[in-house]
Every structure is written in C-alpha cells, then in structure tokens.
Design a protein around this motif. Structure first.
Motif, PDB file in Angstrom:
ATOM      1  N   ASP A  24       0.340  10.306   6.986  1.00  0.00           N
ATOM      2  CA  ASP A  24       1.783  10.423   7.265  1.00  0.00           C
ATOM      3  C   ASP A  24       2.301  11.801   6.900  1.00  0.00           C
ATOM      4  O   ASP A  24       3.083  12.404   7.648  1.00  0.00           O
ATOM      5  CB  ASP A  24       2.557   9.349   6.491  1.00  0.00           C
ATOM      6  CG  ASP A  24       2.261   7.944   6.973  1.00  0.00           C
ATOM      7  OD1 ASP A  24       1.763   7.793   8.108  1.00  0.00           O
ATOM      8  OD2 ASP A  24       2.528   6.992   6.209  1.00  0.00           O
ATOM      9  N   ARG A  25       1.882  12.309   5.744  1.00  0.00           N
ATOM     10  CA  ARG A  25       2.329  13.638   5.314  1.00  0.00           C
ATOM     11  C   ARG A  25       1.798  14.722   6.244  1.00  0.00           C
ATOM     12  O   ARG A  25       2.512  15.672   6.578  1.00  0.00           O
ATOM     13  CB  ARG A  25       1.892  13.908   3.868  1.00  0.00           C
ATOM     14  CG  ARG A  25       2.755  13.219   2.822  1.00  0.00           C
ATOM     15  CD  ARG A  25       2.439  13.730   1.428  1.00  0.00           C
ATOM     16  NE  ARG A  25       1.107  13.321   1.011  1.00  0.00           N
ATOM     17  CZ  ARG A  25       0.835  12.187   0.378  1.00  0.00           C
ATOM     18  NH1 ARG A  25       1.816  11.326   0.098  1.00  0.00           N
ATOM     19  NH2 ARG A  25      -0.405  11.897   0.027  1.00  0.00           N
ATOM     20  N   GLU A  28       3.769  14.667   9.484  1.00  0.00           N
ATOM     21  CA  GLU A  28       5.143  15.101   9.258  1.00  0.00           C
ATOM     22  C   GLU A  28       5.222  16.615   9.048  1.00  0.00           C
ATOM     23  O   GLU A  28       6.101  17.287   9.599  1.00  0.00           O
ATOM     24  CB  GLU A  28       5.727  14.384   8.045  1.00  0.00           C
ATOM     25  CG  GLU A  28       7.149  14.781   7.698  1.00  0.00           C
ATOM     26  CD  GLU A  28       8.168  14.311   8.718  1.00  0.00           C
ATOM     27  OE1 GLU A  28       9.245  14.933   8.815  1.00  0.00           O
ATOM     28  OE2 GLU A  28       7.887  13.326   9.425  1.00  0.00           O
ATOM     29  N   ARG A 417      11.994  13.887  18.609  1.00  0.00           N
ATOM     30  CA  ARG A 417      11.938  14.033  17.149  1.00  0.00           C
ATOM     31  C   ARG A 417      13.030  14.976  16.669  1.00  0.00           C
ATOM     32  O   ARG A 417      13.656  14.736  15.639  1.00  0.00           O
ATOM     33  CB  ARG A 417      10.565  14.553  16.742  1.00  0.00           C
ATOM     34  CG  ARG A 417      10.366  14.648  15.236  1.00  0.00           C
ATOM     35  CD  ARG A 417       8.924  14.918  14.912  1.00  0.00           C
ATOM     36  NE  ARG A 417       8.714  15.082  13.488  1.00  0.00           N
ATOM     37  CZ  ARG A 417       7.542  15.269  12.919  1.00  0.00           C
ATOM     38  NH1 ARG A 417       6.460  15.303  13.661  1.00  0.00           N
ATOM     39  NH2 ARG A 417       7.431  15.421  11.619  1.00  0.00           N
TER      40      ARG A 417
END
Length: 424
Positions: A24-25, A28, A417
């Motif tokens: 996830d990091r 992101e 996004r």
C-alpha cells in the motif's frame, strides 16, 4: 434483507492488511500516476549563449516564413497526408501557435551545444543565462517551460556540470521567485548513483536558497545502453523512480548518443531504429504509473535548402509515430521543424477526437455503443482528449459539443486519483 455471513474474521482481514501494508505504501508513494498538468509537446535546444528574450518569437517568425515560402501551413498538411478539411483546420491553428507560442519548452544547452570553452567563458555564460531567463520570464517572453542542460556527471565533466548548475540556479534564486516551468536536464546518465548525486545536489541548493523541498525536479536523459541494461543484467532505469521518489520529472531519449554507443552506423541512426524502440519500451515500462513523463528524441534531418519538404515529411511521420506509441514529447533542433511538429501533433489529436469523444460520451452517459469501454480505457480516452486541449489542437467548446463534458470533468475522468485528492 438479512446481512449475509462471511467466513473470514476481522482478525483475518487485519492480518491481510498488515501483510499488504508495504505494498500500500509503495503504490501510494511511488506510483501516484500523472498529475494532469500540461506536458509540452517538444523541447527546443539552443546553445546557452545564444538565448535572448526574443528567441522564441524569432523562431516563430522564421518558422512562419519557411511555411509561407512553401505554400503555407495548409500545403504542409497535405504533404503530411492530411485531407483538405483536416489540413485547413490544422493550418489555422499552426499559424496561431507559431505567432503566439512557437516554443513550449526551451533548454539552454551547456553540454553538446556549448562544448568546452574554458571555465571563465562558461561561468560568464551561466551567470548571464540566469539573468536573461529571469528577465524573459518577467517580461512574459519566455516559453512556459525553460531551463538548462549542463554537463554530465562523468568524472571528466562532473565539477564543471555542477558549477554551471549552481551558478544558474543560484542566479535565478537571487533574481527572485524561480520560474514556474523551470526544468533542469541531467545528460548521459549511466548509473543510479549519478541520479542520486543529482538528487543530493538539488537538495542542497534548495536548503541553501530556502526553497521548498522537492522544488528542483530534473529530467534524466537516457543516452547510454548501461542505463537500459546494467552489469548485473537488470535495468537501472527501472530503479530511478524509486531511488529518488518524486524528484525526476521526465526521461528523455537521446537518439544519436544511444545509437552511436551501440555501434549503429551514422546513416541508420534514427528514432525508429529497432534499438531505439527497445530502449523506449523499457523506459515506458520503467516509469508506468510513477508520474514521470517521457520524451522521444530528435531527427537531425533539417528542413533547409532544397530539402525542406522531404524533411518535413520525415519529421511529421516521426512525430506521428512517437505519438502513436505513447511518447507525447520530442526534441526540435531548428525553427523550420516547428511547422511540421505542430502540424503532425494537431492532426493526431483532431483525427482522433470524434471517435474518442463519442466513446467518452457513451461511457459517461452509460449508453451502449460499438465499443464497451472499461474505466481504464475511459481514463486513456479522457487523457488523450485533455492533451489535445492543452496543446491547442482542439478547443474546450469542441470537446463539450462532442463528448458532453467540460474540462474540469474531463480532467477528473483522465486523472481520478487527482480529482479525489483535490476534493478532500
């Protein structure tokens, strides 16, 4: 309706979240996607000491004169294979562009275009370049994107390249706020370490001049085979976005240095040689989703003398080829290349607009059409149309009429996004 029972417990879901926290990091931080801002369709290179505040306008005047001497932009369109209606629509826009903003991105060259003139001469040119760029920006005559290419970080030229970079950035900082479209170009990169060194250099300049962290982003020129395939059998260019996250703004392919490094005979060095296509495909894979933009290289076949129309046809075809392959930017080396750059670019977007707009309208209105587009394809359609608007090929009114969407909504479709971030 009763809530259906599931088998996985909250603890199971928490464990999965924990397992994927690093993923996830990574997604992101390292894969933010394109930011939706304008990308120039080309970069023009001129020797650093030849830049004047009127250079862009001068190039536009020369480009218009060359086009006029060969039948005008509409005839150029026909040379590039455009039908009469398309050629006329493109021609009017090309004339407007060459009269108002003939150069979108300008690089004052302290590398191959400047050479080794000794430290005193280059020091003076770097200081003068900063002052002249600041004056041009203040007067409103500078292209929207402007900066320098300095000498590479190989041992023989490293100190000179860093000194020029320092003098130029420090001069701009002393003159006031840095140009919004400031771009710095690091050439002939061979290793990840050279990019990390550049990251350190610009970080220190930010600290010294009290600039926001990350303000000084830079382009990496892909001109050496070592950056495509390293000694360990891996691709160093794929490591760059993650070695210095958020710092690199673009990868630019260097046609002639790269081809020469692979022993391609000068006659066959070209943007469309198989070795060029392979390198550029690796570049595309390396930066997909990172927000780093791509630029193709140049052709050194210049439209001058008796070769104007043949060179225009070649240049126009190469520009179109790059666009079809997802490279929305390239290099131009001479004023007479500007007409074919904009004619080919505008035709690409205008030809594709009706079909793209119809598919967008069907997607937005959830109307059945001949093509069932998924969200990813809708994003690509919207991004295509948005690029056409940003470069001047099509108008916002045309998009609204054909697709039924205004520019803010189009931007949200192209970059969901970004839309989510700005709406928070």
């Amino acid at each position: 309706m009763a809530v259906p029972e599931t088998s996985l417990t909250a603890a199971d879901l928490a464990r999965i979240d924990g397992q994927l926290a690093d993923t996830d990091r990574l997604l992101e931080q390292n894969y933010p996607g394109d930011d939706g801002s304008r990308q120039p369709v080309h970069t023009v290179y001129v020797p650093a000491d030849r830049f004047t505040p009127s250079l862009a306008a001068d190039w536009g005047t020369q480009a218009l004169a060359t086009a006029a001497a060969h039948g005008g932009p509409a005839r150029l369109g026909s040379l590039l294979g455009q039908d009469a209606e398309l050629a006329e629509a493109v021609a009017s826009r090309v004339e407007t562009k060459l009269g108002s903003e003939p150069i979108e991105d300008l690089r004052l060259d302290f590398e191959d275009g400047f050479g080794d003139r000794g430290d005193d001469a280059e020091d003076a040119a770097a200081v003068a370049a900063a002052a002249t760029v600041a004056a041009a920006v203040s007067a409103g005559s500078a292209p929207p994107f402007i900066g320098i290419r300095f000498k590479c970080f190989e041992a023989a030229t490293r100190a000179r390249g860093l000194r020029t970079l320092d003098l130029f950035v420090s001069g701009l900082a002393a003159a006031g706020e840095l140009p919004e479209g400031l771009i710095l170009t690091l050439p002939k990169v061979t290793t990840v370490a050279q990019v990390q060194a550049m990251d350190y250099a610009v970080s220190r300049l930010e600290e010294i001049h009290s600039l926001p962290a990350g303000r000084l982003r830079f382009e990496v020129q892909v001109e050496t085979p070592q950056l495509i395939l390293g000694p360990e059998g891996t691709s160093p260019v794929a490591r760059l976005p993650h070695a210095v996250p958020g710092r690199i703004s673009g990868l630019h392919y260097g046609t002639y240095d790269y081809s020469a490094s692979l022993q391609i005979s000068a006659e066959y060095q070209s943007m469309e040689h198989p070795v060029a296509d392979f390198a550029k495909e690796v570049m595309q894979l390396a930066v997909a989703g990172t927000g780093i933009r791509l630029s193709d290289g140049s052709t050194n076949i210049i439209p001058v003398g008796d070769n104007v129309e043949n060179a225009w046809q070649l240049h126009g075809r190469l520009v179109r080829r790059s666009l079809e392959r997802g490279f929305y930017q390239g290099w131009d080396l001479h004023p007479a290349q500007l007409p074919s750059r904009f004619a080919a670019t505008y035709a690409f977007y205008r030809q594709g607009l009706p079909a793209a707009a119809a598919r967008l309208r069907n997607y937005v209105e959830q109307t059945e059409g001949g093509v069932m587009d998924e969200p990813a394809t809708a994003r690509a359609l919207a991004a295509f149309v948005l690029r056409g608007v940003q470069c001047g090929a099509v108008g916002a009114d045309e998009v609204l009429a054909l697709a039924g969407v205004a520019i803010p909504k189009l931007t949200g479709l192209a970059h969901p996004r970004l839309a989510q971030t700005t709406s928070k």
